[in-house]
Every structure is written in C-alpha cells, then in structure tokens.
Design a protein around this motif. Structure first.
Motif, PDB file in Angstrom:
ATOM      1  N   GLY A 106       0.957  -1.309   0.193  1.00 41.76           N
ATOM      2  CA  GLY A 106      -0.042  -0.014   0.029  1.00 41.76           C
ATOM      3  C   GLY A 106       0.881   1.505   0.008  1.00 41.76           C
ATOM      4  O   GLY A 106       0.437   2.292  -0.334  1.00 41.76           O
ATOM      5  N   ASN A 107       2.127   1.332   0.401  1.00 44.14           N
ATOM      6  CA  ASN A 107       2.962   2.423   0.561  1.00 44.14           C
ATOM      7  C   ASN A 107       4.004   2.571  -0.327  1.00 44.14           C
ATOM      8  O   ASN A 107       4.946   3.457  -0.344  1.00 44.14           O
ATOM      9  N   ILE A 108       4.089   1.465  -1.484  1.00 43.06           N
ATOM     10  CA  ILE A 108       5.013   1.302  -2.222  1.00 43.06           C
ATOM     11  C   ILE A 108       5.479   2.568  -3.402  1.00 43.06           C
ATOM     12  O   ILE A 108       6.709   2.804  -3.448  1.00 43.06           O
ATOM     13  N   SER A 109       4.494   3.254  -3.681  1.00 41.66           N
ATOM     14  CA  SER A 109       4.757   4.509  -4.569  1.00 41.66           C
ATOM     15  C   SER A 109       5.438   5.783  -3.507  1.00 41.66           C
ATOM     16  O   SER A 109       6.235   6.419  -3.967  1.00 41.66           O
ATOM     17  N   ASP A 110       4.819   5.985  -2.459  1.00 38.19           N
ATOM     18  CA  ASP A 110       5.357   6.938  -1.475  1.00 38.19           C
ATOM     19  C   ASP A 110       6.928   6.603  -0.852  1.00 38.19           C
ATOM     20  O   ASP A 110       7.629   7.462  -0.984  1.00 38.19           O
TER      21      ASP A 110
END
Length: 260
Positions: A106-110
């Motif tokens: 869920g946080n891969i892009s950030d």
C-alpha cells in the motif's frame, strides 16, 4: 510476494507509465524518470524477503556513482551531517553502502519516491565540487508577481507549513489564503541539481493532492524564458499540479487573480 504487476498497479495512478519494472534474478528493478547528475537513470531494486517483508534499495549504486568522482559522503563532518539529515528527512536506512527502505504494497509509491529523493540529495555531493551558478532573477520576479496576485500581504504566507496525506509536513513556498493555493517556482532543469528540486516539489504536491479534504489548488511555475522545458519533468509535474509557464505569465496571472 511483490511482483511487477503489483508495483505497476500501485504506482500507475501516481506516475503513469514513467516508471518501468522488470524482474532481475530475485529482485525487481524499477527504472525511474529521475537521473543522477551525470544523467544516468536512477533505479530502485525491490526485494521480497522470505518473511514477506519488502525492501527497496539502491543496491549501492549511489555510493558507486560518488566513488567514480572520488567522493566519500562520510569523509567530513559536514557531509556526514548532511547524510544523516537527508536519511532522517526521508526515513531512509543506510547499511554497508546501501540506501534502503522497508515498505509494503500500500505504501510502495510513497516509499519509492522517498528513496529516490534520498538518492538525488546524496548524489548532489558531486555538484558541491563545482562552482555555483549565479542566482537567477527568476525567483525574485516570481515573488514580486505572487505579491501582486495576492493584493494584500495578509493574504499571502511564505513557507507555510502544510501536511500531506502521509502525515509528512512541507514548507510551501507561497500560499495564497483566499484561493487556498500553493505555488512552487521551479528553475529550468538545465543542470542536474535542479532535478532534486523537481523531485521534492513532485513529492510535496503528490502528497497534498492525495489529501482532497484540504482542497488545495497546486501550481508549479516553470522557468522557461531562456529554454523550453524537456517533456519528461513537465509531464511528471502535470500529473500532480497545474503547470504555469513563466514566459506566459501575462496570460495566467489574471486567471489566478480571479481565483484569489
């Protein structure tokens, strides 16, 4: 298990097709649109550990890049302090010459963007050895125009602290209260050091855009008077903000005035 399909699904809404992913051995290699100062592309390596934990890293490429210029980021107290500050700002770890972050789907892009920003800031050590370029009048002129747009000094805040969806705080260069508008001026990326600023503003705007309840209108003012901007950074920024070309300020100034 992290796969390229999972990564593409999570970053597609953020970056479109500007990040490419491919498997390599037991890693996934993500090619980003950002570059080192010598214009080599920055890559992020993604590894899923046996316990399911996901690690994003540069696999030592940043230090190898600096070593090619005979630069050690820990050779002086000043550089070591900058290194610590950058890692703290982006919550990045550093072990055995590798910059890395723990992540999850869920946080891969950030997390990927934070790691890229870390790499950009650290690779800028190479640019410290060059003579500084003269400061452009661009920033002074933008500030004069923003003051004119805001009309009243009570309607304008400088370096306003704002909070993004991730909880991270940013110092917005200009904030026009009546328009709830955040404005960030960006010099032309004619030198690689300016890519660091572009990446920083992109992360700020991406985080703020993902907090719709704040209702900010986001503007990036691009200095294009002497040179046209390359498409890649311009398109990247257009995903998260309204692009205002400095050469056309007469056209867009009145539009912001109406909003403000």
């Amino acid at each position: 298990m992290m796969t390229c399909d999972v990564i593409k699904r999570n970053i597609a809404t953020t970056f479109g097709d500007r990040f490419e992913c491919r498997p390599l051995s037991h890693y996934l290699v993500v090619n980003t649109p950002f570059t080192y100062p010598n214009l080599d592309g920055i890559q992020v390596f993604v590894e899923t550990l046996p316990n399911g934990e996901v690690i994003l890293s540069d696999k030592g490429e940043t230090l190898r890049y600096l070593a090619s210029y005979q630069i050690d980021p820990e050779e002086s107290e000043n550089k070591a302090n900058v290194l610590k500050s950058v890692m703290s700002s982006f919550d990045t770890k550093f072990t055995d010459g590798i910059f890395y972050k723990h992540s999850k789907e869920g946080n891969i892009s950030d997390d990927m963007l934070s790691l890229v920003n870390t790499i950009l800031r650290i690779s800028d050590f190479q640019l410290l050895q060059r003579a500084k370029k003269p400061k452009s009048d661009f920033f002074r002129q933008v500030e004069e125009l923003i003051k004119e747009i805001a009309h009243d000094k009570e309607n304008l805040e400088f370096k306003k602290q704002v909070e993004g969806n991730s909880g991270k705080r940013y110092n917005a260069t200009y904030f026009i209260k009546s328009a709830n508008a955040i404005i960030e001026p960006l010099p032309h990326p004619i030198q690689a050091v300016d890519w660091t600023k572009i990446a920083t503003v992109f992360q700020e705007f991406y985080d703020l855009k993902n907090k719709p309840e704040a209702g900010y209108t986001l503007y990036a003012v691009l200095d294009d008077e002497d040179n046209e901007w390359p498409d890649e950074p311009k398109v990247l920024l257009s995903d998260v903000a309204k692009i205002l070309l400095w050469s056309r300020r007469r056209q867009w100034k009145d539009k912001i005035l109406k909003v403000a």
